[in-house]
Design a protein around this motif. Structure first.
Motif, mmCIF file in Angstrom:
data_model
loop_
_atom_site.group_PDB
_atom_site.id
_atom_site.type_symbol
_atom_site.label_atom_id
_atom_site.label_comp_id
_atom_site.label_asym_id
_atom_site.label_seq_id
_atom_site.Cartn_x
_atom_site.Cartn_y
_atom_site.Cartn_z
ATOM 1 N N ARG A 277 0.990 6.737 -6.849
ATOM 2 C CA ARG A 277 0.141 7.796 -7.036
ATOM 3 C C ARG A 277 0.558 9.252 -7.079
ATOM 4 O O ARG A 277 0.256 10.111 -7.845
ATOM 5 C CB ARG A 277 -1.063 7.548 -6.052
ATOM 6 C CG ARG A 277 -1.854 6.319 -6.197
ATOM 7 C CD ARG A 277 -3.178 6.299 -5.273
ATOM 8 N NE ARG A 277 -3.860 5.326 -5.482
ATOM 9 C CZ ARG A 277 -4.820 4.980 -6.227
ATOM 10 N NH1 ARG A 277 -5.206 5.925 -6.902
ATOM 11 N NH2 ARG A 277 -5.664 3.943 -6.204
ATOM 12 N N CYS B 120 0.716 -1.312 0.042
ATOM 13 C CA CYS B 120 0.029 -0.026 0.084
ATOM 14 C C CYS B 120 0.618 1.336 -0.107
ATOM 15 O O CYS B 120 0.585 2.324 -0.631
ATOM 16 C CB CYS B 120 -1.108 -0.090 1.220
ATOM 17 S SG CYS B 120 -2.320 -1.409 1.125
ATOM 18 N N ALA C 8 0.834 4.094 -2.904
ATOM 19 C CA ALA C 8 0.776 5.782 -2.530
ATOM 20 C C ALA C 8 1.765 6.336 -3.201
ATOM 21 O O ALA C 8 1.573 7.489 -3.848
ATOM 22 C CB ALA C 8 0.544 5.834 -0.949
#
Length: 252
Positions: A227, A220, A224
């Motif tokens: 992104r 995760c 992130a």
């Protein structure tokens, strides 16, 4: 691709098919590809993915561009088993990219982390260029920076990692005009370098598939960061270095 050397470990397809949907790398690359197709390519009626693997990219392309006729080609039938199930509306065939014979057939052709597996990459690029319609687009992703070469590349059956100038030159030699280039996996490059350096030091125990098996919180966190990186690319920032390279070219 030659008979003496396999371009990929076909036994990896079941693991790939299971891991792709939740893995930071595949999710992040798909987001970048779909943004480039929408913003830099525009409308297109036909799309071929060469080396489509399990169909993970092609599935998202088909969803994002429902009016587009999608095609997939793959060297290994083992990958096409998963691809056909993932994208039942697409047309698939098993083919060696060095033996493609189509001419002016597709609006867009994509090859995502494919040509680094193939010894005669210039031949493949010429075949892809010939298969594109006039003003068609070629979208590529490849691993970048020779100094990142490690046992992970060996186990992944890579022939090379590219420099930016090398890829631009080879695409230009195929008669295409490069319109957009950017690195990605740039913010994570220090971590990638450390991981690859460790792989070099522990080459006997290296497992290229271990990168698919990450704790959820790490996965995760990496997603992130990616992104954020995509946000920077959307702002117009062209990242000069990165673990991977994306290139978009047009056929005159």
């Amino acid at each position: 691709m030659t008979n003496e050397r396999q371009p990929f470990q076909s036994r990896s397809f079941p693991l790939l098919a299971e891991a792709e949907a939740g893995h930071w790398w595949f999710l992040s690359r798909n987001r970048l590809l779909l943004w480039v197709l929408a913003k830099k390519v525009g409308s297109f009626r036909s799309f071929l993915e060469v080396g489509c693997g399990t169909g993970f990219v092609l599935r998202d392309v088909a969803k994002a561009f429902p009016e587009t006729e999608c095609f997939g080609s793959e060297y290994f039938e083992e990958g096409l088993v998963f691809a056909r199930a993932r994208v039942p509306t697409a047309t698939f065939r098993q083919i060696d990219a060095t033996r493609m014979t189509e001419s002016e057939h597709y609006d867009v052709i994509g090859a995502f982390d494919v040509i680094e597996h193939i010894e005669p990459d210039q031949l493949v690029l010429a075949n892809l260029a010939r298969a594109m319609k006039p003003n068609g687009a070629l979208l590529l992703t490849v691993p970048q920076h020779r100094w990142l070469w490690s046992e992970v590349d060996q186990q992944a059956c890579h022939v090379r990692r590219y420099t930016r100038n090398e890829l631009i030159f080879k695409v230009s030699q195929a008669g295409l005009s490069v319109s957009f280039v950017t690195s990605f996996v740039s913010l994570l490059l220090p971590l990638m370098w450390l991981a690859r350096s460790r792989a070099k030091a522990n080459s006997q125990n290296c497992d290229s598939m271990s990168e698919l098996r990450l704790p959820g919180w790490i996965n995760c966190g990496l997603e992130a960061v990616m992104r954020l990186e995509l946000f920077l690319i959307k702002l117009g920032i062209r990242l000069p270095v990165g673990g991977s390279l994306l290139l978009l070219a047009r056929k005159p």
